[in-house]
Design a protein around this motif. Structure first.
Motif, PDB file in Angstrom:
ATOM      1  N   GLU A   1      35.975  40.380  31.593  1.00 17.22           N
ATOM      2  CA  GLU A   1      37.073  39.475  31.949  1.00 17.22           C
ATOM      3  C   GLU A   1      37.050  39.154  33.440  1.00 17.22           C
ATOM      4  N   ALA A   2      36.866  40.179  34.268  1.00 16.64           N
ATOM      5  CA  ALA A   2      36.858  39.972  35.715  1.00 16.64           C
ATOM      6  C   ALA A   2      35.658  39.133  36.149  1.00 16.64           C
ATOM      7  N   ALA A   3      34.521  39.312  35.482  1.00 22.46           N
ATOM      8  CA  ALA A   3      33.330  38.538  35.822  1.00 22.46           C
ATOM      9  C   ALA A   3      33.532  37.045  35.566  1.00 22.46           C
ATOM     10  N   ALA A   4      34.417  36.718  34.644  1.00 20.86           N
ATOM     11  CA  ALA A   4      34.695  35.311  34.332  1.00 20.86           C
ATOM     12  C   ALA A   4      35.601  34.673  35.382  1.00 20.86           C
ATOM     13  N   GLY A   5      36.171  35.476  36.264  1.00 24.19           N
ATOM     14  CA  GLY A   5      37.016  34.959  37.333  1.00 24.19           C
ATOM     15  C   GLY A   5      38.144  35.906  37.648  1.00 24.19           C
ATOM     16  N   THR A   6      38.358  36.125  38.937  1.00 28.26           N
ATOM     17  CA  THR A   6      39.431  37.003  39.390  1.00 28.26           C
ATOM     18  C   THR A   6      39.976  36.483  40.703  1.00 28.26           C
ATOM     19  N   ILE A   7      40.952  37.134  41.229  1.00 27.95           N
ATOM     20  CA  ILE A   7      41.527  36.755  42.515  1.00 27.95           C
ATOM     21  C   ILE A   7      40.570  37.219  43.614  1.00 27.95           C
ATOM     22  N   PRO A   8      40.217  36.341  44.537  1.00 30.60           N
ATOM     23  CA  PRO A   8      39.307  36.749  45.612  1.00 30.60           C
ATOM     24  C   PRO A   8      39.826  37.991  46.345  1.00 30.60           C
ATOM     25  N   GLY A   9      38.925  38.937  46.552  1.00 26.11           N
ATOM     26  CA  GLY A   9      39.263  40.162  47.246  1.00 26.11           C
ATOM     27  C   GLY A   9      39.742  41.290  46.355  1.00 26.11           C
ATOM     28  N   ALA A  10      39.956  41.002  45.065  1.00 23.52           N
ATOM     29  CA  ALA A  10      40.421  42.040  44.140  1.00 23.52           C
ATOM     30  C   ALA A  10      39.269  42.973  43.773  1.00 23.52           C
ATOM     31  N   LEU A  11      39.587  44.240  43.621  1.00 24.57           N
ATOM     32  CA  LEU A  11      38.629  45.239  43.180  1.00 24.57           C
ATOM     33  C   LEU A  11      38.831  45.457  41.688  1.00 24.57           C
ATOM     34  N   ASN A  12      37.786  45.277  40.900  1.00 21.10           N
ATOM     35  CA  ASN A  12      37.885  45.457  39.455  1.00 21.10           C
ATOM     36  C   ASN A  12      37.643  46.913  39.092  1.00 21.10           C
ATOM     37  N   ILE A  13      38.680  47.550  38.555  1.00 17.38           N
ATOM     38  CA  ILE A  13      38.582  48.882  37.966  1.00 17.38           C
ATOM     39  C   ILE A  13      39.314  48.778  36.635  1.00 17.38           C
ATOM     40  N   PRO A  14      38.584  48.702  35.529  1.00 19.74           N
ATOM     41  CA  PRO A  14      39.255  48.598  34.231  1.00 19.74           C
ATOM     42  C   PRO A  14      40.270  49.729  34.038  1.00 19.74           C
ATOM     43  N   VAL A  15      41.392  49.401  33.424  1.00 19.02           N
ATOM     44  CA  VAL A  15      42.458  50.389  33.248  1.00 19.02           C
ATOM     45  C   VAL A  15      41.933  51.624  32.516  1.00 19.02           C
ATOM     46  N   SER A  16      40.922  51.455  31.667  1.00 15.02           N
ATOM     47  CA  SER A  16      40.370  52.591  30.920  1.00 15.02           C
ATOM     48  C   SER A  16      39.683  53.612  31.826  1.00 15.02           C
TER      49      SER A  16
END
Length: 109
Positions: A31-46
């Motif tokens: 999901e994050a690879a498809a687009g996220t807020i610039p500067g956000a760090l992706n750590i899946p809740v799992s």
């Protein structure tokens, strides 16, 4: 998600502009690879619980970012509709992140 701390879009923009917030995208990597807020760090809740319990050096090595400190203010967890962001905020609070501040629910986008 009644009672969940939230931050408005204008307030978030102001916090980000002042360098006073850290964004955590708790959606899946896909999901994050498809687009996220610039500067956000992706750590899946799992994997958030284990990530927040890592030693700082291990966190840095895995996520290429500084691990948040327990006292950091305005750690903003978000997802697409708010459920995972709410879970992430509750998790952070349970782990002692007392300055975590806000959850940004993207549903109103």
């Amino acid at each position: 998600m009644a009672g969940a701390p939230t931050v408005s879009h204008p307030e978030l923009r102001s916090l980000l502009a002042a360098g006073r917030a850290r964004l955590f995208d708790v959606r899946s990597r896909e999901e994050a690879a498809a687009g996220t807020i610039p500067g956000a760090l992706n750590i899946p809740v799992s994997e958030l619980e284990s990530a927040l319990q890592m030693e700082p050096a291990a966190f840095q090595a895995l996520y290429s970012a500084e691990k948040p400190k327990l006292e950091d203010e305005n750690l903003v967890f978000f997802c697409q509709m708010g459920k995972r962001g709410f879970q992430a905020t509750q998790l952070a609070r349970g782990l002692g992140y007392t300055g975590y501040g806000k959850v940004w629910l993207l549903a109103g986008k």
